[in-house]
Design an enzyme around this catalytic site. Structure first.
Site, mmCIF file in Angstrom:
data_model
loop_
_atom_site.group_PDB
_atom_site.id
_atom_site.type_symbol
_atom_site.label_atom_id
_atom_site.label_comp_id
_atom_site.label_asym_id
_atom_site.label_seq_id
_atom_site.Cartn_x
_atom_site.Cartn_y
_atom_site.Cartn_z
ATOM 1 N N ARG A 52 34.039 -38.454 -8.690
ATOM 2 C CA ARG A 52 33.538 -39.555 -7.857
ATOM 3 C C ARG A 52 34.112 -40.886 -8.382
ATOM 4 O O ARG A 52 34.148 -41.886 -7.695
ATOM 5 C CB ARG A 52 32.007 -39.589 -7.915
ATOM 6 C CG ARG A 52 31.385 -40.451 -6.836
ATOM 7 C CD ARG A 52 29.864 -40.365 -6.835
ATOM 8 N NE ARG A 52 29.340 -41.030 -5.664
ATOM 9 C CZ ARG A 52 29.174 -42.337 -5.565
ATOM 10 N NH1 ARG A 52 29.455 -43.118 -6.576
ATOM 11 N NH2 ARG A 52 28.737 -42.870 -4.451
ATOM 12 N N CYS B 233 24.251 -49.356 -10.051
ATOM 13 C CA CYS B 233 25.706 -49.358 -10.279
ATOM 14 C C CYS B 233 26.088 -50.322 -11.385
ATOM 15 O O CYS B 233 25.536 -51.420 -11.472
ATOM 16 C CB CYS B 233 26.460 -49.834 -9.040
ATOM 17 S SG CYS B 233 26.210 -48.804 -7.624
HETATM 18 P P1 XMP Z 1 21.076 -48.664 -3.997
HETATM 19 O O1 XMP Z 1 21.238 -50.154 -4.033
HETATM 20 O O2 XMP Z 1 20.336 -48.192 -2.826
HETATM 21 O O3 XMP Z 1 22.567 -48.078 -3.887
HETATM 22 O O4 XMP Z 1 20.500 -48.198 -5.303
HETATM 23 C C1 XMP Z 1 22.814 -46.718 -3.682
HETATM 24 C C2 XMP Z 1 24.311 -46.479 -3.517
HETATM 25 O O5 XMP Z 1 25.006 -46.757 -4.739
HETATM 26 C C3 XMP Z 1 26.157 -45.907 -4.863
HETATM 27 N N1 XMP Z 1 26.083 -45.279 -6.185
HETATM 28 C C4 XMP Z 1 26.748 -45.737 -7.266
HETATM 29 N N2 XMP Z 1 27.675 -46.703 -7.385
HETATM 30 N N3 XMP Z 1 27.783 -46.292 -9.704
HETATM 31 C C5 XMP Z 1 28.213 -46.960 -8.617
HETATM 32 O O6 XMP Z 1 29.078 -47.831 -8.730
HETATM 33 C C6 XMP Z 1 26.869 -45.292 -9.662
HETATM 34 O O7 XMP Z 1 26.499 -44.718 -10.684
HETATM 35 C C7 XMP Z 1 26.333 -44.997 -8.365
HETATM 36 N N4 XMP Z 1 25.448 -44.058 -7.937
HETATM 37 C C8 XMP Z 1 25.321 -44.283 -6.587
HETATM 38 C C9 XMP Z 1 26.086 -44.920 -3.705
HETATM 39 O O8 XMP Z 1 27.020 -45.347 -2.737
HETATM 40 C C10 XMP Z 1 24.651 -45.037 -3.220
HETATM 41 O O9 XMP Z 1 24.505 -44.724 -1.849
#
Ligand code: XMP
Length: 492
Positions: free
Chosen positions: A417, A318
């Protein structure tokens, strides 16, 4: 005031926006047998999971293969939404058909079909056999992988009826599991059609009867539980709406999937979706007490609303907080939302989402109120995640990308999203990178389960509900350094 209360307050209310590395669970008295530790958890008093772990709804983490494995192993894989409703329907059908005592929705083929058609159907549906029916829909054979002719040219020109197994061993509706097992064993077969007056009523397969995965997450009919991410936007045309309703017939849990759900437009959309669809809903993500309080007290959601998902900008891929300055690290968000749930509606479940780096982070999330945790980071490098294994400087790797990354947002499906409009095209809220290939998801889950289990034993909690009451505290910088490997020759 007790020291623990002081620390809890600090995490929850003094806007010390702390997360996993900032806190520790304190050791507690362990008065139970360590084999009695129970890590089963539930969501909304309705769904029981033998393992409180979910894989993220991301296109490099969860498609049908991961969703099937996560459910078989006792958790849940949430299918992503960066694709059309048609593709989502295909994925949910595969999950629901993967394991069940009786398959109602049996794949059939006409006896005058060509072998090439059977091959295509089996490949696209991910199944190993088809029941053959005549023009009056009466069962006349069964065609499986073993019936393919060995001559290449016949794969295109041959007819199913010339190669199918004509002697169909079957069973009548209402037969018990033991009767079915006995028949399968006596005849040394793997598929047993359920037939009444010549018509196909269902199919039982040996893999569904054997308790190969005793911890599997299942629905009332014995099919795997299926979760699917959904946009909060209601489809604006009849064709999409009708596919969505078809999806609804398969899915157990819809996850409204936006970076930040505390917005009128998303709340209204979710409410409208609930009025159109019948499955249960999990809403998210949110990051504060106020957001949870608003959803729990100011919006009149139906009973389908069963859980909230907490964490914003914390994922390993993120960049939302860097790009916008707004975020709610997962531990903080979980503690905040847990407090609102306890204050307003303890029946609502809580999923702690993103930011988990070590197995020890999982018990920490549970200690501040999570029922389940969700991660993409732990699972993107697994065999079962979508995508290929690549090699970089001799290391096996797989691609892991944020759903807000430029790479993911070339598709139209995921734009809502994030904040929509021109800004969303230029301001990515995620990154794309490689993660190490880590093999089968079962191995990763074993380490994570051990982290939770052993954390519970040290903390003195024999079940998830007791784990939510253990003592926690903010750790000083010196304490954090001491609590990790240190003063060694360099590997750490
Ligand atoms: P981890 O730490 O497991 O987190 O890699 C996965 C979670 O991150 C969210 N997610 C995002 N949040 N930008 C964001 O701000 C993104 O591009 C993104 N893609 C995923 C999502 O809640 C996931 O479960």
């Amino acid at each position: 005031m007790k020291l623990t209360d002081y620390y809890r307050k600090k995490i929850h209310y003094e806007e010390l926006i702390a997360t996993f590395d900032d806190m520790l669970i304190l050791p507690g008295y362990t008065g139970f047998n360590i084999d009695d530790v129970d890590i089963t958890s539930s969501l909304g008093n309705k769904y029981q999971f033998n393992m409180p772990i979910m894989s993220s709804a991301m296109d490099t983490v969860t498609e049908e293969e991961m969703a099937i494995k996560m459910a078989l192993l006792g958790g849940l894989g949430v299918l992503h939404r960066n694709c059309s409703y048609e593709k989502q329907l295909e994925m949910v059908r595969k999950v629901k058909r993967a394991r069940s005592f009786v398959i109602d929705d049996v794949a059939t083929i006409k006896n005058d079909a060509k072998i090439a058609e059977a091959k295509l159907r089996m490949e696209s549906d991910g199944i190993s056999g088809l029941v053959v029916v005549d023009d009056k829909d009466r069962v006349c054979g069964i065609f499986t992988q073993r019936d393919f002719p060995y001559q290449e040219e016949l794969l295109n020109t041959g007819d199913v009826k010339d190669y199918m197994t004509k002697k169909v061993v079957s069973i009548t509706p209402g037969a018990s599991r033991d009767e079915a097992l006995q028949k399968l064993f006596e005849n040394r077969i793997e598929k047993l059609p359920i037939i009444e007056e010549g018509k196909l009523k269902g199919l039982i397969t040996i893999k569904d009867l054997k308790p190969e995965f005793p911890l599997a997450s299942k629905d009332k009919e014995g099919r795997l539980l299926c979760g699917l991410a959904l946009s909060p936007k209601v489809p604006n045309n009849m064709a999409s709406l009708s596919i969505l309703k078809e999806i609804d017939a398969y899915v157990d849990l819809f996850f409204i999937d936006v970076a930040e759900f505390y917005k009128k437009i998303d709340i209204d959309g979710a409410k409208e979706l609930m009025s159109i669809l019948e499955s249960d809903f999990i809403l998210g993500n949110i990051g504060t007490y106020e957001a949870a309080e608003h959803l729990l007290t100011k919006v009149d959601f139906s009973e389908q609303f069963i859980a909230l998902k907490a964490g914003m900008g914390s994922g390993s891929i993120c960049s939302t907080s860097i790009q916008t300055g707004v975020g709610a690290p997962t531990l903080y968000a979980t503690a905040q939302v847990a407090d609102a749930i306890a204050d307003y509606n303890p029946k609502i479940g809580l999923i702690s989402d993103g930011g988990f780096k070590n197995p020890g982070d999982l018990p920490k999330a549970i200690s501040v109120g999570a029922d389940m945790i969700m991660s993409g980071h732990f699972f993107a490098g697994c065999e079962e995640s979508p995508g290929y294994v690549d090699t970089i400087q001799g290391r096996k790797v797989k691609v892991y990308r944020g759903m807000g990354s430029k790479e993911a947002r070339v598709s139209e499906y995921i734009l809502d999203r994030y904040i929509e409009g021109e800004g969303s095209k230029t301001l990515p809220e995620g990154v794309s990178d490689y993660v190490p290939f880590v093999g089968a998801v079962s191995g990763v889950l074993n380490s994570l389960k051990e982290g939770i289990r052993n954390g519970m034993i040290y903390a003195g909690a024999s079940n998830i509900s007791d784990m939510k009451k253990v003592k926690v505290g903010i750790v000083s910088n010196a304490g954090r350094i001491e609590q990790r490997p240190h003063d060694l020759l360099g590997r750490y």
